[in-house]
Design an enzyme around this catalytic site. Structure first.
Site, PDB file in Angstrom:
ATOM      1  N   GLU A 150       0.822  -1.221   0.000  1.00 54.92           N
ATOM      2  CA  GLU A 150       0.000   0.000   0.000  1.00 54.92           C
ATOM      3  C   GLU A 150       0.851   1.264   0.000  1.00 54.92           C
ATOM      4  O   GLU A 150       2.066   1.212   0.221  1.00 54.92           O
ATOM      5  CB  GLU A 150      -0.933  -0.016   1.206  1.00 54.92           C
TER       6      GLU A 150
ATOM      7  N   LYS B   5      -5.462  10.632   0.857  1.00 54.15           N
ATOM      8  CA  LYS B   5      -5.572   9.297   1.476  1.00 54.15           C
ATOM      9  C   LYS B   5      -6.890   8.669   0.987  1.00 54.15           C
ATOM     10  O   LYS B   5      -7.959   9.209   1.240  1.00 54.15           O
ATOM     11  CB  LYS B   5      -5.552   9.466   2.993  1.00 54.15           C
TER      12      LYS B   5
ATOM     13  N   VAL C 241      -5.292   0.391   3.360  1.00 55.28           N
ATOM     14  CA  VAL C 241      -5.497  -1.055   3.312  1.00 55.28           C
ATOM     15  C   VAL C 241      -6.787  -1.384   2.550  1.00 55.28           C
ATOM     16  O   VAL C 241      -6.812  -2.276   1.698  1.00 55.28           O
ATOM     17  CB  VAL C 241      -5.521  -1.648   4.742  1.00 55.28           C
TER      18      VAL C 241
ATOM     19  N   ASP D 212     -15.914   6.400  14.760  1.00 54.90           N
ATOM     20  CA  ASP D 212     -14.784   6.195  13.854  1.00 54.90           C
ATOM     21  C   ASP D 212     -14.294   4.747  13.868  1.00 54.90           C
ATOM     22  O   ASP D 212     -13.642   4.304  14.811  1.00 54.90           O
ATOM     23  CB  ASP D 212     -13.651   7.155  14.234  1.00 54.90           C
TER      24      ASP D 212
ATOM     25  N   SER E 116     -12.303   2.199  11.114  1.00 52.62           N
ATOM     26  CA  SER E 116     -11.603   2.223   9.831  1.00 52.62           C
ATOM     27  C   SER E 116     -12.365   1.471   8.748  1.00 52.62           C
ATOM     28  O   SER E 116     -12.928   0.397   8.986  1.00 52.62           O
ATOM     29  CB  SER E 116     -10.226   1.592   9.981  1.00 52.62           C
ATOM     30  N   ALA E 117     -12.327   2.040   7.545  1.00 49.60           N
ATOM     31  CA  ALA E 117     -12.908   1.375   6.372  1.00 49.60           C
ATOM     32  C   ALA E 117     -12.147   0.091   6.037  1.00 49.60           C
ATOM     33  O   ALA E 117     -12.634  -0.728   5.254  1.00 49.60           O
ATOM     34  CB  ALA E 117     -12.868   2.326   5.186  1.00 49.60           C
ATOM     35  N   ASP E 118     -10.982  -0.105   6.659  1.00 45.51           N
ATOM     36  CA  ASP E 118     -10.224  -1.342   6.416  1.00 45.51           C
ATOM     37  C   ASP E 118     -11.027  -2.568   6.834  1.00 45.51           C
ATOM     38  O   ASP E 118     -10.948  -3.624   6.183  1.00 45.51           O
ATOM     39  CB  ASP E 118      -8.911  -1.359   7.228  1.00 45.51           C
TER      40      ASP E 118
ATOM     41  N   LYS F  96      -3.274  -1.309  14.696  1.00 44.00           N
ATOM     42  CA  LYS F  96      -2.442  -0.279  15.335  1.00 44.00           C
ATOM     43  C   LYS F  96      -2.850  -0.073  16.786  1.00 44.00           C
ATOM     44  O   LYS F  96      -4.020  -0.009  17.130  1.00 44.00           O
ATOM     45  CB  LYS F  96      -2.526   1.007  14.526  1.00 44.00           C
TER      46      LYS F  96
HETATM   47  N1  PSU Z   1       0.284   0.663   8.565  1.00 40.55           N
HETATM   48  C1  PSU Z   1       1.344   1.445   8.893  1.00 40.55           C
HETATM   49  N2  PSU Z   1       1.217   2.793   8.677  1.00 40.55           N
HETATM   50  C2  PSU Z   1       0.069   3.348   8.129  1.00 40.55           C
HETATM   51  C3  PSU Z   1      -1.029   2.521   7.784  1.00 40.55           C
HETATM   52  C4  PSU Z   1      -0.864   1.179   8.031  1.00 40.55           C
HETATM   53  O1  PSU Z   1       2.383   0.962   9.377  1.00 40.55           O
HETATM   54  O2  PSU Z   1       0.024   4.578   7.935  1.00 40.55           O
HETATM   55  C5  PSU Z   1      -2.291   3.124   7.157  1.00 40.55           C
HETATM   56  C6  PSU Z   1      -2.968   2.067   6.294  1.00 40.55           C
HETATM   57  O3  PSU Z   1      -3.029   2.547   4.986  1.00 40.55           O
HETATM   58  C7  PSU Z   1      -4.351   1.905   6.896  1.00 40.55           C
HETATM   59  C8  PSU Z   1      -4.593   3.283   7.418  1.00 40.55           C
HETATM   60  O4  PSU Z   1      -5.298   1.491   5.949  1.00 40.55           O
HETATM   61  O5  PSU Z   1      -3.326   3.590   8.028  1.00 40.55           O
HETATM   62  C9  PSU Z   1      -5.777   3.316   8.387  1.00 40.55           C
HETATM   63  O6  PSU Z   1      -6.331   4.608   8.429  1.00 40.55           O
HETATM   64  P1  PSU Z   1      -7.773   4.848   9.091  1.00 40.55           P
HETATM   65  O7  PSU Z   1      -7.594   4.499  10.527  1.00 40.55           O
HETATM   66  O8  PSU Z   1      -8.069   6.319   8.878  1.00 40.55           O
HETATM   67  O9  PSU Z   1      -8.738   3.974   8.357  1.00 40.55           O
HETATM   68 MN    MN Z   2     -11.189   6.611  10.499  1.00 38.53          MN
END
Ligand code: PSU
Ligand code: MN
Length: 307
Positions: free
Chosen positions: A26, A86, A106, A138, A140-142, A159
């Site tokens: 990604e 993003k 992701v 909130d 994640s869309a993942d 994370k």
């Molecule tokens: N893994 C990492 N660093 C990142 C991400 C993943 O080590 O920055 C990114 C990925 O692209 C993941 C995104 O999809 O963070 C999640 O963002 P959000 O929580 O806004 O969905």
């Molecule tokens: Mn989010």
């Protein structure tokens, strides 16, 4: 209107056609997860790790409104230096329609990779349920993306900035299998364990591949998570980790950060508050995941070969 460009680079298309292993990578971590130019250098290191483990990397991103599966070296440099948006599944079409640059999360990477016929994808840590989700909503869309798209994501868990128990529960609810690579414990990104269970432990790439192949052959829906803990020598010390995390979360709340900005803000605060130790840990776990994904992609092809 002409058909939107979805371009699979020649080396990636050739590897897929020849039945050779391919690993998707990604680009949100390049533009939003790591500071410039570390993001670019890390992306290059991940491609090298995949190649060293005898697979073809397919780094995915959007340039001039074209979705590219397998960015060239110069395209990756351009994307890293751009003001890329993003991109998840909610804004992907709009970014493409506007002819803009986009780095894929992701969710968006899983979609593009699956559409190109790639079955294995490496990232750092997936997104999940944020700690303030009861108020902010909130998530994640993942997570819903992985419930729908047929791809195995090799990651160091979710994370640590997230609400890990709720993230783990949501994966369970959605039926996204979580395989622990050499562990019974769902990893916590900068730390090897969260105290939460995985669905199944696998001790080798071949065991992981057997589970992925079985999922595919049974036509079970959606993707899988291959949770690969950060190598012990790169793990952040617990006290440094916990103290920085509390401060980063406090800072994000005080700054009123919302939506797509939350994850990049928290990762960057962790970097500053740990004196860059979190950045080194993030890079190390990414390289480890890329190498492991290459091994799994190769083993998966062997597992799927008709006997
Ligand atoms: N893994 C990492 N660093 C990142 C991400 C993943 O080590 O920055 C990114 C990925 O692209 C993941 C995104 O999809 O963070 C999640 O963002 P959000 O929580 O806004 O969905
Ligand atoms: Mn989010």
């Amino acid at each position: 209107m002409t058909k939107p460009s979805f371009l699979v680079a020649e080396p990636v298309a050739a590897a897929l056609a020849a039945g050779e292993p391919v690993v998707a990578l990604e680009t949100t971590l390049v533009t939003h997860g790591l500071p410039h130019p570390r993001g670019l250098l890390t992306a290059q290191a991940l491609e090298t790790a995949v190649r060293e483990h005898h697979a073809t990397p397919a780094t995915i991103g959007i340039l001039d409104g074209a979705i590219r599966v397998g960015l060239t070296e110069s395209e990756l440099e351009r994307l890293a230096a751009s003001d890329a948006v993003k991109v998840n599944l909610g804004n992907l079409a709009a970014v493409v329609a506007a002819g803009r640059a986009g780095s894929t999360t992701v969710a968006a990477t899983a979609w593009a990779a699956a559409r190109a016929g790639i079955r294995v994808f490496a990232t750092g840590g997936i997104g999940g349920v944020h700690r303030d989700a009861p108020e902010s909503g909130d998530v994640s869309a993942d997570i819903p993306a992985l419930a729908r798209l047929p791809i195995a994501v090799v990651c160091a868990g979710a994370k640590a900035i997230l609400d890990l128990p709720r993230t783990r529960e949501l994966l369970e609810t959605l039926g996204v299998p979580v395989l622990g690579l050499g562990t019974d414990d769902f990893p916590a990104f900068y730390r090897r364990s969260s105290g939460l269970a995985v669905d199944a432990r696998c001790d080798t790439p071949a065991e992981v591949a057997a589970a992925i192949a079985t999922h595919a052959l049974l036509e079970l829906p959606g993707g899988m998570i291959v949770a690969n803990p950060i190598p012990a020598e790169h793990e952040l010390a617990a006290d440094l980790h916990d103290a920085a995390l509390v401060m980063a979360l406090t800072d994000a709340a005080a700054a009123g950060i919302r939506g797509r900005g939350v994850t990049p803000f928290l990762l960057d605060r962790m970097r500053v508050l740990t004196g860059e130790a979190s950045l080194r840990a993030n890079e190390a776990l990414l390289r480890h995941n890329a190498a492991m994904a290459a091994e799994i992609a190769r083993a998966l092809l062997a597992a799927l070969r008709p006997r």
